[in-house]
Design a protein around this motif. Structure first.
Motif, PDB file in Angstrom:
ATOM      1  N   TRP B  24       0.718  -1.252   0.001  1.00  0.00           N
ATOM      2  CA  TRP B  24      -0.104  -0.021  -0.082  1.00  0.00           C
ATOM      3  C   TRP B  24       0.844   1.472  -0.054  1.00  0.00           C
ATOM      4  O   TRP B  24       0.656   2.252  -0.649  1.00  0.00           O
ATOM      5  N   PRO B  25       1.928   1.434   1.118  1.00  0.00           N
ATOM      6  CA  PRO B  25       2.475   2.568   0.957  1.00  0.00           C
ATOM      7  C   PRO B  25       3.351   2.694  -0.471  1.00  0.00           C
ATOM      8  O   PRO B  25       3.607   3.911  -0.959  1.00  0.00           O
ATOM      9  N   ALA B  26       4.027   1.664  -0.782  1.00  0.00           N
ATOM     10  CA  ALA B  26       4.842   1.596  -1.935  1.00  0.00           C
ATOM     11  C   ALA B  26       4.038   2.168  -3.128  1.00  0.00           C
ATOM     12  O   ALA B  26       4.441   2.831  -4.116  1.00  0.00           O
ATOM     13  N   ALA B  27       2.788   1.743  -3.236  1.00  0.00           N
ATOM     14  CA  ALA B  27       2.058   2.323  -4.276  1.00  0.00           C
ATOM     15  C   ALA B  27       1.628   3.718  -4.077  1.00  0.00           C
ATOM     16  O   ALA B  27       1.552   4.415  -5.146  1.00  0.00           O
ATOM     17  N   ASP B  28       1.413   4.089  -3.050  1.00  0.00           N
ATOM     18  CA  ASP B  28       1.144   5.516  -2.786  1.00  0.00           C
ATOM     19  C   ASP B  28       2.367   6.406  -3.324  1.00  0.00           C
ATOM     20  O   ASP B  28       2.179   7.632  -3.507  1.00  0.00           O
ATOM     21  N   ASN B  29       3.785   5.688  -2.951  1.00  0.00           N
ATOM     22  CA  ASN B  29       4.793   6.576  -3.420  1.00  0.00           C
ATOM     23  C   ASN B  29       4.992   6.203  -5.082  1.00  0.00           C
ATOM     24  O   ASN B  29       6.077   6.768  -5.415  1.00  0.00           O
ATOM     25  N   GLY B  30       4.045   5.632  -5.642  1.00  0.00           N
ATOM     26  CA  GLY B  30       4.271   5.687  -7.098  1.00  0.00           C
ATOM     27  C   GLY B  30       4.989   4.467  -7.847  1.00  0.00           C
ATOM     28  O   GLY B  30       4.885   4.179  -9.064  1.00  0.00           O
ATOM     29  N   CYS B  31       5.373   3.440  -6.750  1.00  0.00           N
ATOM     30  CA  CYS B  31       5.869   2.226  -7.246  1.00  0.00           C
ATOM     31  C   CYS B  31       5.083   1.413  -8.116  1.00  0.00           C
ATOM     32  O   CYS B  31       3.819   1.527  -7.802  1.00  0.00           O
ATOM     33  N   ASP B  32       5.357   0.684  -8.990  1.00  0.00           N
ATOM     34  CA  ASP B  32       4.543  -0.461  -9.495  1.00  0.00           C
ATOM     35  C   ASP B  32       4.678  -1.653  -8.942  1.00  0.00           C
ATOM     36  O   ASP B  32       5.640  -2.213  -8.540  1.00  0.00           O
ATOM     37  N   ILE B  33       3.368  -2.160  -8.650  1.00  0.00           N
ATOM     38  CA  ILE B  33       3.572  -3.416  -7.637  1.00  0.00           C
ATOM     39  C   ILE B  33       2.935  -4.644  -8.448  1.00  0.00           C
ATOM     40  O   ILE B  33       1.842  -4.455  -9.302  1.00  0.00           O
ATOM     41  N   ARG B  34       3.620  -5.619  -8.486  1.00  0.00           N
ATOM     42  CA  ARG B  34       3.271  -6.892  -9.412  1.00  0.00           C
ATOM     43  C   ARG B  34       3.328  -7.878  -7.685  1.00  0.00           C
ATOM     44  O   ARG B  34       3.924  -8.467  -7.538  1.00  0.00           O
ATOM     45  N   LEU B  35       1.756  -8.369  -8.060  1.00  0.00           N
ATOM     46  CA  LEU B  35       1.398  -9.271  -6.900  1.00  0.00           C
ATOM     47  C   LEU B  35       1.470 -10.813  -7.422  1.00  0.00           C
ATOM     48  O   LEU B  35       0.716 -11.172  -8.472  1.00  0.00           O
ATOM     49  N   VAL B  36       2.406 -11.491  -7.208  1.00  0.00           N
ATOM     50  CA  VAL B  36       2.285 -13.080  -7.551  1.00  0.00           C
ATOM     51  C   VAL B  36       1.975 -14.001  -6.428  1.00  0.00           C
ATOM     52  O   VAL B  36       2.384 -14.064  -5.293  1.00  0.00           O
ATOM     53  N   GLY B  37       0.815 -14.545  -6.686  1.00  0.00           N
ATOM     54  CA  GLY B  37       0.440 -15.763  -5.981  1.00  0.00           C
ATOM     55  C   GLY B  37       1.449 -16.755  -5.594  1.00  0.00           C
ATOM     56  O   GLY B  37       2.135 -17.195  -6.604  1.00  0.00           O
ATOM     57  N   SER B  38       1.534 -17.447  -4.262  1.00  0.00           N
ATOM     58  CA  SER B  38       2.223 -18.660  -4.108  1.00  0.00           C
ATOM     59  C   SER B  38       1.201 -19.716  -4.914  1.00  0.00           C
ATOM     60  O   SER B  38       0.344 -19.354  -5.273  1.00  0.00           O
ATOM     61  N   VAL B  39       1.885 -21.049  -4.658  1.00  0.00           N
ATOM     62  CA  VAL B  39       1.159 -22.141  -5.273  1.00  0.00           C
ATOM     63  C   VAL B  39      -0.075 -22.160  -4.532  1.00  0.00           C
ATOM     64  O   VAL B  39      -1.019 -22.943  -5.142  1.00  0.00           O
ATOM     65  N   LEU B  40      -0.332 -21.455  -3.313  1.00  0.00           N
ATOM     66  CA  LEU B  40      -1.474 -21.724  -2.524  1.00  0.00           C
ATOM     67  C   LEU B  40      -2.568 -20.468  -2.751  1.00  0.00           C
ATOM     68  O   LEU B  40      -3.505 -20.298  -2.301  1.00  0.00           O
ATOM     69  N   ASP B  41      -1.978 -19.665  -3.554  1.00  0.00           N
ATOM     70  CA  ASP B  41      -2.731 -18.238  -3.597  1.00  0.00           C
ATOM     71  C   ASP B  41      -3.531 -17.801  -4.841  1.00  0.00           C
ATOM     72  O   ASP B  41      -3.825 -16.835  -5.112  1.00  0.00           O
ATOM     73  N   ASP B  42      -3.842 -19.006  -5.659  1.00  0.00           N
ATOM     74  CA  ASP B  42      -4.412 -18.728  -7.013  1.00  0.00           C
ATOM     75  C   ASP B  42      -5.794 -17.883  -6.683  1.00  0.00           C
ATOM     76  O   ASP B  42      -6.147 -17.086  -7.711  1.00  0.00           O
ATOM     77  N   ALA B  43      -6.551 -18.358  -5.970  1.00  0.00           N
ATOM     78  CA  ALA B  43      -7.977 -17.874  -5.407  1.00  0.00           C
ATOM     79  C   ALA B  43      -7.655 -16.258  -5.098  1.00  0.00           C
ATOM     80  O   ALA B  43      -8.271 -15.450  -5.687  1.00  0.00           O
ATOM     81  N   ILE B  44      -6.619 -15.977  -4.707  1.00  0.00           N
ATOM     82  CA  ILE B  44      -6.420 -14.482  -4.237  1.00  0.00           C
ATOM     83  C   ILE B  44      -6.374 -13.761  -5.511  1.00  0.00           C
ATOM     84  O   ILE B  44      -6.668 -12.550  -5.836  1.00  0.00           O
ATOM     85  N   ILE B  45      -5.326 -14.180  -6.380  1.00  0.00           N
ATOM     86  CA  ILE B  45      -4.839 -13.454  -7.778  1.00  0.00           C
ATOM     87  C   ILE B  45      -6.213 -13.605  -8.428  1.00  0.00           C
ATOM     88  O   ILE B  45      -6.417 -12.331  -9.191  1.00  0.00           O
ATOM     89  N   GLU B  46      -7.156 -14.442  -8.636  1.00  0.00           N
ATOM     90  CA  GLU B  46      -8.147 -14.526  -9.532  1.00  0.00           C
ATOM     91  C   GLU B  46      -9.056 -13.485  -9.055  1.00  0.00           C
ATOM     92  O   GLU B  46      -9.719 -12.792  -9.743  1.00  0.00           O
ATOM     93  N   HIS B  47      -9.276 -13.562  -7.731  1.00  0.00           N
ATOM     94  CA  HIS B  47     -10.271 -12.535  -7.278  1.00  0.00           C
ATOM     95  C   HIS B  47      -9.828 -11.249  -7.458  1.00  0.00           C
ATOM     96  O   HIS B  47     -10.398 -10.294  -7.879  1.00  0.00           O
ATOM     97  N   ALA B  48      -8.474 -10.871  -7.200  1.00  0.00           N
ATOM     98  CA  ALA B  48      -7.851  -9.322  -7.349  1.00  0.00           C
ATOM     99  C   ALA B  48      -8.233  -8.912  -8.943  1.00  0.00           C
ATOM    100  O   ALA B  48      -8.664  -7.863  -9.125  1.00  0.00           O
ATOM    101  N   ARG B  49      -7.936 -10.072  -9.904  1.00  0.00           N
ATOM    102  CA  ARG B  49      -8.059  -9.685 -11.219  1.00  0.00           C
ATOM    103  C   ARG B  49      -9.599  -9.249 -11.567  1.00  0.00           C
ATOM    104  O   ARG B  49      -9.892  -8.290 -12.337  1.00  0.00           O
TER     105      ARG B  49
END
Lengths: 356, 356
Positions: B24-49
């Motif tokens: 959150w703070p890094a994005a506020d500062n203008g950074c580009d964020i790439r969130l990569v799910g671990s092998v257990l995080d597919d649902a989080i990635i799909e939901h965010a997309r």
């Protein structure tokens, strides 16, 4: 000193909440308790005599058969044959205790004080209440050992037998051990320390810093528009408080172990009612005068202690003992207590670089 | 290193609550964020997309225009051109991260890890996760600087912009300062430290000790027959926790300043949800197996860390580095986590005599 089996007589002068609650474990151990009201406590004494209940503690007196009650004008009778006296006045009553009580105390009978605070004697020099009492007793030609109670313990919870760990401090190990025997119970655990300065300094400091931590609660209420607490900001202030207390303890000449005692005391005080309520009001953005007005009728001992501690810190800085930037949280608290409004917690100044 | 005005790319591997909230703070500062799910995080990635919401953090992604989302099988694309990677896995995912992620990380790109814990390498020797990652990277022929985040900060509250004070630790001051620039915001305050061992040790220890403090809440519930909290007993345990953490920090080779960080972290963790819930259940008298069953489906990272810390303490004792009686609270916690029931908090063993 008597063993507890010999039923020592403990005379408490100042029958407020903590002065009274601290006798619960002693009465459980068979001690006879004489509760003497200060000049402000007549109602408490009359109520206890009439009902067996403590008026401000709002609890039945435990082991009532061990208790007797005295108004202040009956002090001499209450002191006759006492094995220990307890100073139970609040820090607002200190001068009264020094002038009106100490000269009447029996020579050679030790005192255990629950009165919390430090005295700034000028130039950033802080001394503890037991030290002040000791010198006053010497002036009055008395030979009295003063001990004091530190550590996290609120009176209500002690009266409800919630397990509590406190520290008795004083100069003489053997006397501390003897008195511990009278108070130690399965719900009241007593550590001992000859580091009077350190224990009392920790106790005094926590009043100022607990107020500071409570600011975050008020800030959260204001941001959320409802009574919703966030904890990251409280924890950030808690950590900073521990850092500053560590520095101040060192300056006061207290030993290192007192930091754990101070941290525990800080924790309980954040949940302790009055200090918390004032901190929350200030955190929502109210000025000190308005916050005080909303808490009219509430004794804010912690505020007095906080103001005094902040004043001492100013003097320490003036004397070059400490740098202003090392105590940013204490200064923020002092400014709020001085009536300033619209100032933000100096978060940036809490940041450190430790590349040692 | 890029300045924040040059829009650094930060790739987070492990898109759980803290791995995501720390962006959150890094994005506020203008950074580009790439969130990569671990092998257990597919649902989080799909939901965010699909929704722009974080599934487990239960918050809208702040600054969504700065975010892109990757499943783990898209890791290489997410790493292409990254200026920093964040290790966002829980401590349960450490081995997976060491074996499946580190060998694929780009050479020379630093890592900031939010994974908390210490590893007991035998004979009471504790090393931090960043140290373990560093040696694994060296084995894989990579030159990567590992940094880590310590200090009191829960993911929900960071995502709600509650002011938080954390510490980034690592070996190189100039790198720490550059990365701080990307993350520092008015609600995210970053101290820096090269004392990696100390910071991580404090972070790990607080998990065990927060569980211990929460016991008092459960004990109070049981005594009162309702959900009523007492604080004297919590504060007594808090003070003892600080005392034992101070000793353990010294043994781990951590510096003195980490105690303030650890105390703040301990404070927030007592209010932090899962650890607290387990501690309360154990405090009411439930055995560990039954308490775990009641919390089925909840990830209890803190428990694993507590068990590991207690095991290390046993080894420290066996090696003669620490005396058993110096860590009574940790041992009590370890016994409860080992399944014992009907044992009382060893209050008496918390008592000290400081006549130094």
């Amino acid at each position: 000193m008597k063993t507890k089996a010999e039923r020592p007589v403990i005379t408490v002068i100042g029958s407020g909440m903590m002065g009274s609650a601290v006798t619960w474990p002693a009465a459980d151990n068979g001690c006879d308790i004489r509760l003497v009201g200060s000049v402000l406590d007549d109602a408490i004494i009359e109520h206890a005599r009439a009902t067996g209940e403590h008026l401000t503690l709002k609890r039945r007196i435990r082991n009532p058969e061990r208790y007797s009650y005295y108004r202040f004008d009956e002090l001499d009778a209450a002191l006759d044959g006492a094995d220990l006296t307890v100073c139970g006045v609040s820090s607002f009553g200190l001068d009264w205790y020094l002038d009106s009580v100490i000269p009447r105390l029996p020579d050679g009978v030790p005192v255990l004080s629950i009165t919390k605070g430090m005295i700034h004697t000028g130039a950033g020099n802080l001394i503890s209440y037991p030290e002040r009492m000791e010198s006053r007793a010497a002036e009055a030609g008395k030979n009295i050992d003063f001990m004091a109670v530190g550590g996290p313990c609120t009176s209500y919870e002690l009266a409800d037998l919630d397990p509590s760990c406190v520290t008795f401090c004083g100069r003489r190990p053997e006397l501390l051990r003897a008195v511990r025997e009278w108070f130690e119970t399965p719900y009241y655990h007593v550590s001992l320390s000859t580091d009077v300065r350190g224990v009392e300094c920790a106790v005094a400091l926590k009043n100022a810093y607990a107020l500071g931590i409570s600011l975050a609660i008020g800030m959260s209420y204001r941001r959320e528009g409802r009574e919703f607490e966030h904890y990251n900001s409280q924890a950030a202030l808690f950590g900073q408080a521990v850092r500053e207390m560590k520095l101040l303890l060192r300056i006061c000449g207290g030993g290192d172990d007192c930091l754990a005692l101070g941290a525990g005391d800080l924790y309980v005080t954040v949940f302790g009612g009055r200090t918390r309520r004032l901190g929350i009001l200030l955190g929502t953005g109210l000025g000190y005068a308005e916050a005080r007005a909303r808490l009219a009728g509430v004794t804010l001992e912690s505020t007095a202690i906080a103001v005094r501690t902040a004043e001492a810190a100013e003097a320490l800085e003036a004397a070059g003992t400490v740098r202003r930037e090392d105590l940013p949280m204490l200064h923020h608290i002092a400014r709020l207590l001085g009536g300033e409004t619209g100032i933000e917690v100096p978060w940036d100044s809490f940041e450190t670089e430790n590349f040692g």
